[in-house]
Design a protein around this motif. Structure first.
Motif, PDB file in Angstrom:
ATOM      1  N   ARG A  64       0.840  -1.203   0.000  1.00 50.16           N
ATOM      2  CA  ARG A  64       0.000   0.000   0.000  1.00 50.16           C
ATOM      3  C   ARG A  64       0.872   1.249   0.000  1.00 50.16           C
ATOM      4  NH1 ARG A  64      -5.056   1.938   2.246  1.00 50.16           N
ATOM      5  NH2 ARG A  64      -4.707   3.696   3.630  1.00 50.16           N
ATOM      6  N   HIS A  65       1.891   1.245   0.852  1.00 49.13           N
ATOM      7  CA  HIS A  65       2.822   2.375   0.942  1.00 49.13           C
ATOM      8  C   HIS A  65       3.566   2.559  -0.383  1.00 49.13           C
ATOM      9  CE1 HIS A  65       5.636   5.178   2.786  1.00 49.13           C
ATOM     10  NE2 HIS A  65       6.602   4.499   2.182  1.00 49.13           N
ATOM     11  N   SER A  66       4.037   1.468  -0.969  1.00 55.63           N
ATOM     12  CA  SER A  66       4.757   1.536  -2.246  1.00 55.63           C
ATOM     13  C   SER A  66       3.869   2.109  -3.344  1.00 55.63           C
ATOM     14  CB  SER A  66       5.250   0.150  -2.664  1.00 55.63           C
ATOM     15  OG  SER A  66       6.211  -0.318  -1.755  1.00 55.63           O
ATOM     16  N   LYS A  67       2.617   1.678  -3.390  1.00 53.54           N
ATOM     17  CA  LYS A  67       1.701   2.185  -4.413  1.00 53.54           C
ATOM     18  C   LYS A  67       1.484   3.677  -4.228  1.00 53.54           C
ATOM     19  CE  LYS A  67      -0.917   1.977  -7.933  1.00 53.54           C
ATOM     20  NZ  LYS A  67      -0.313   1.785  -9.247  1.00 53.54           N
ATOM     21  N   ALA A  68       1.321   4.119  -2.998  1.00 52.69           N
ATOM     22  CA  ALA A  68       1.134   5.548  -2.733  1.00 52.69           C
ATOM     23  C   ALA A  68       2.363   6.342  -3.182  1.00 52.69           C
ATOM     24  CB  ALA A  68       0.873   5.777  -1.244  1.00 52.69           C
ATOM     25  N   MET A  69       3.553   5.815  -2.901  1.00 53.06           N
ATOM     26  CA  MET A  69       4.788   6.498  -3.315  1.00 53.06           C
ATOM     27  C   MET A  69       4.897   6.537  -4.836  1.00 53.06           C
ATOM     28  SD  MET A  69       6.220   7.635  -0.615  1.00 53.06           S
ATOM     29  CE  MET A  69       7.872   8.049  -1.127  1.00 53.06           C
ATOM     30  N   HIS A  70       4.540   5.448  -5.509  1.00 53.42           N
ATOM     31  CA  HIS A  70       4.597   5.423  -6.972  1.00 53.42           C
ATOM     32  C   HIS A  70       3.615   6.419  -7.579  1.00 53.42           C
ATOM     33  CE1 HIS A  70       6.259   1.089  -6.667  1.00 53.42           C
ATOM     34  NE2 HIS A  70       7.243   1.970  -6.663  1.00 53.42           N
ATOM     35  N   LEU A  71       2.439   6.519  -7.004  1.00 55.00           N
ATOM     36  CA  LEU A  71       1.466   7.495  -7.492  1.00 55.00           C
ATOM     37  C   LEU A  71       1.997   8.912  -7.321  1.00 55.00           C
ATOM     38  CD1 LEU A  71      -1.833   5.925  -6.079  1.00 55.00           C
ATOM     39  CD2 LEU A  71      -1.197   6.128  -8.497  1.00 55.00           C
ATOM     40  N   LEU A  72       2.579   9.185  -6.172  1.00 59.88           N
ATOM     41  CA  LEU A  72       3.145  10.506  -5.899  1.00 59.88           C
ATOM     42  C   LEU A  72       4.276  10.823  -6.876  1.00 59.88           C
ATOM     43  CD1 LEU A  72       3.132  12.976  -4.006  1.00 59.88           C
ATOM     44  CD2 LEU A  72       4.867  11.789  -2.656  1.00 59.88           C
ATOM     45  N   GLN A  73       5.164   9.872  -7.086  1.00 60.40           N
ATOM     46  CA  GLN A  73       6.283  10.069  -8.002  1.00 60.40           C
ATOM     47  C   GLN A  73       5.825  10.208  -9.449  1.00 60.40           C
ATOM     48  OE1 GLN A  73       8.603   6.686  -6.850  1.00 60.40           O
ATOM     49  NE2 GLN A  73       9.423   7.718  -5.043  1.00 60.40           N
ATOM     50  N   ALA A  74       4.654   9.683  -9.763  1.00 51.76           N
ATOM     51  CA  ALA A  74       4.100   9.811 -11.106  1.00 51.76           C
ATOM     52  C   ALA A  74       3.370  11.142 -11.284  1.00 51.76           C
ATOM     53  CB  ALA A  74       3.153   8.646 -11.404  1.00 51.76           C
ATOM     54  N   GLY A  75       3.324  11.934 -10.226  1.00 52.16           N
ATOM     55  CA  GLY A  75       2.712  13.256 -10.319  1.00 52.16           C
ATOM     56  C   GLY A  75       1.235  13.300  -9.983  1.00 52.16           C
ATOM     57  N   VAL A  76       0.704  12.228  -9.385  1.00 51.65           N
ATOM     58  CA  VAL A  76      -0.712  12.214  -9.011  1.00 51.65           C
ATOM     59  C   VAL A  76      -0.906  13.149  -7.817  1.00 51.65           C
ATOM     60  CG1 VAL A  76      -2.621  10.770  -8.174  1.00 51.65           C
ATOM     61  CG2 VAL A  76      -1.030   9.878  -9.898  1.00 51.65           C
ATOM     62  N   ASN A  77      -1.944  13.948  -7.873  1.00 49.18           N
ATOM     63  CA  ASN A  77      -2.255  14.911  -6.827  1.00 49.18           C
ATOM     64  C   ASN A  77      -2.499  14.195  -5.495  1.00 49.18           C
ATOM     65  OD1 ASN A  77      -3.984  16.682  -5.138  1.00 49.18           O
ATOM     66  ND2 ASN A  77      -3.890  18.040  -6.919  1.00 49.18           N
ATOM     67  N   LEU A  78      -2.015  14.810  -4.406  1.00 49.82           N
ATOM     68  CA  LEU A  78      -2.177  14.214  -3.070  1.00 49.82           C
ATOM     69  C   LEU A  78      -3.649  13.987  -2.709  1.00 49.82           C
ATOM     70  CD1 LEU A  78       0.456  15.929  -0.735  1.00 49.82           C
ATOM     71  CD2 LEU A  78       0.248  13.511  -1.271  1.00 49.82           C
ATOM     72  N   VAL A  79      -4.532  14.826  -3.200  1.00 49.49           N
ATOM     73  CA  VAL A  79      -5.962  14.664  -2.903  1.00 49.49           C
ATOM     74  C   VAL A  79      -6.473  13.334  -3.457  1.00 49.49           C
ATOM     75  CG1 VAL A  79      -8.269  15.616  -3.320  1.00 49.49           C
ATOM     76  CG2 VAL A  79      -6.367  17.142  -2.775  1.00 49.49           C
ATOM     77  N   TYR A  80      -6.040  12.984  -4.673  1.00 53.11           N
ATOM     78  CA  TYR A  80      -6.461  11.715  -5.266  1.00 53.11           C
ATOM     79  C   TYR A  80      -5.844  10.533  -4.520  1.00 53.11           C
ATOM     80  CZ  TYR A  80      -7.993  14.744  -9.040  1.00 53.11           C
ATOM     81  OH  TYR A  80      -8.594  15.730  -9.765  1.00 53.11           O
ATOM     82  N   ILE A  81      -4.582  10.675  -4.132  1.00 53.23           N
ATOM     83  CA  ILE A  81      -3.921   9.607  -3.371  1.00 53.23           C
ATOM     84  C   ILE A  81      -4.639   9.418  -2.043  1.00 53.23           C
ATOM     85  CG2 ILE A  81      -1.770   8.860  -2.274  1.00 53.23           C
ATOM     86  CD1 ILE A  81      -0.285  10.478  -4.494  1.00 53.23           C
ATOM     87  N   ARG A  82      -5.005  10.529  -1.401  1.00 51.07           N
ATOM     88  CA  ARG A  82      -5.759  10.450  -0.142  1.00 51.07           C
ATOM     89  C   ARG A  82      -7.038   9.652  -0.339  1.00 51.07           C
ATOM     90  NH1 ARG A  82      -9.042  15.512   1.216  1.00 51.07           N
ATOM     91  NH2 ARG A  82     -10.146  14.563  -0.515  1.00 51.07           N
ATOM     92  N   ASP A  83      -7.757   9.940  -1.429  1.00 53.37           N
ATOM     93  CA  ASP A  83      -9.015   9.248  -1.689  1.00 53.37           C
ATOM     94  C   ASP A  83      -8.803   7.760  -1.963  1.00 53.37           C
ATOM     95  OD1 ASP A  83     -10.245  11.675  -1.357  1.00 53.37           O
ATOM     96  OD2 ASP A  83     -10.541  12.037  -3.505  1.00 53.37           O
ATOM     97  N   ILE A  84      -7.758   7.426  -2.718  1.00 53.11           N
ATOM     98  CA  ILE A  84      -7.457   6.025  -3.026  1.00 53.11           C
ATOM     99  C   ILE A  84      -7.124   5.260  -1.746  1.00 53.11           C
ATOM    100  CG2 ILE A  84      -5.764   4.501  -4.140  1.00 53.11           C
ATOM    101  CD1 ILE A  84      -5.635   6.678  -6.396  1.00 53.11           C
ATOM    102  N   LEU A  85      -6.339   5.904  -0.872  1.00 55.02           N
ATOM    103  CA  LEU A  85      -5.941   5.247   0.383  1.00 55.02           C
ATOM    104  C   LEU A  85      -7.052   5.260   1.431  1.00 55.02           C
ATOM    105  CD1 LEU A  85      -2.297   6.613   0.762  1.00 55.02           C
ATOM    106  CD2 LEU A  85      -3.020   4.385  -0.103  1.00 55.02           C
ATOM    107  N   GLY A  86      -8.055   6.117   1.243  1.00 55.53           N
ATOM    108  CA  GLY A  86      -9.148   6.183   2.207  1.00 55.53           C
ATOM    109  C   GLY A  86      -8.816   7.009   3.432  1.00 55.53           C
ATOM    110  N   HIS A  87      -7.824   7.900   3.311  1.00 55.68           N
ATOM    111  CA  HIS A  87      -7.498   8.774   4.447  1.00 55.68           C
ATOM    112  C   HIS A  87      -8.582   9.842   4.597  1.00 55.68           C
ATOM    113  CE1 HIS A  87      -2.913   7.879   3.888  1.00 55.68           C
ATOM    114  NE2 HIS A  87      -3.535   6.915   4.523  1.00 55.68           N
ATOM    115  N   VAL A  88      -8.892  10.191   5.828  1.00 62.92           N
ATOM    116  CA  VAL A  88      -9.865  11.240   6.091  1.00 62.92           C
ATOM    117  C   VAL A  88      -9.210  12.605   5.901  1.00 62.92           C
ATOM    118  CG1 VAL A  88     -11.316  12.274   7.881  1.00 62.92           C
ATOM    119  CG2 VAL A  88     -11.169   9.787   7.693  1.00 62.92           C
ATOM    120  N   SER A  89      -7.967  12.706   6.356  1.00 60.69           N
ATOM    121  CA  SER A  89      -7.264  13.984   6.340  1.00 60.69           C
ATOM    122  C   SER A  89      -6.118  13.973   5.337  1.00 60.69           C
ATOM    123  CB  SER A  89      -6.719  14.269   7.745  1.00 60.69           C
ATOM    124  OG  SER A  89      -5.826  15.353   7.714  1.00 60.69           O
TER     125      SER A  89
END
Length: 136
Positions: A64-89
């Motif tokens: 899960r952590h690796s996927k989040a890092m790959h998304l971030l490194q690919a330029g995906v907005n943190l808001v979308y990563i938050r939604d994919i991971l299910g974070h509230v904040s």
């Protein structure tokens, strides 16, 4: 891929509708322990094929952590990563952005030492430059 999986396992038939999409051998939904068991099984198989590329510790959370890092490194907005991971904040998700910056800095420092191990970096001699770099 999901459609193929469903057809191969006859999950498109009406009689299978009450069952979970992914299930154990008792036709019950997978538990956390069941998923961990499956992951460890395949990690063990992969280590036999190529032990050098498999990290020492592999868990569902590390994937899960690796996927989040790959998304971030690919330029995906943190808001979308938050939604994919299910974070509230968004602050919870920002941990990945800070970790990414740290990894980049460490990679640059390591590369510099490998290229010129006996040379003191210019930014350590120039106090104004060092202060300017720290301001980032």
């Amino acid at each position: 891929v999901l459609s193929i999986y469903m057809k191969e396992n006859r999950l498109t038939e009406k009689t299978w509708r009450p069952y979970p999409l992914f299930m154990n051998n008792r036709k019950e939904k997978l538990t956390r322990g069941g998923i961990t068991y499956i992951l460890k099984k395949y990690v063990t198989m992969a280590r036999k094929v190529n032990p050098d590329i498999i990290p020492e510790i592999v868990s569902c959370h590390s994937l899960r952590h690796s996927k989040a890092m790959h998304l971030l490194q690919a330029g995906v907005n943190l808001v979308y990563i938050r939604d994919i991971l299910g974070h509230v904040s968004i602050q919870t998700t920002e941990v990945y952005a800070r970790a990414d910056s740290k990894q980049k800095r460490e990679a640059i420092q390591k590369a510099y030492k490998n290229v010129a191990p006996d040379v003191e970096p210019l930014w350590e001699k120039d106090k104004d430059l060092l202060q300017w770099l720290k301001s980032f």
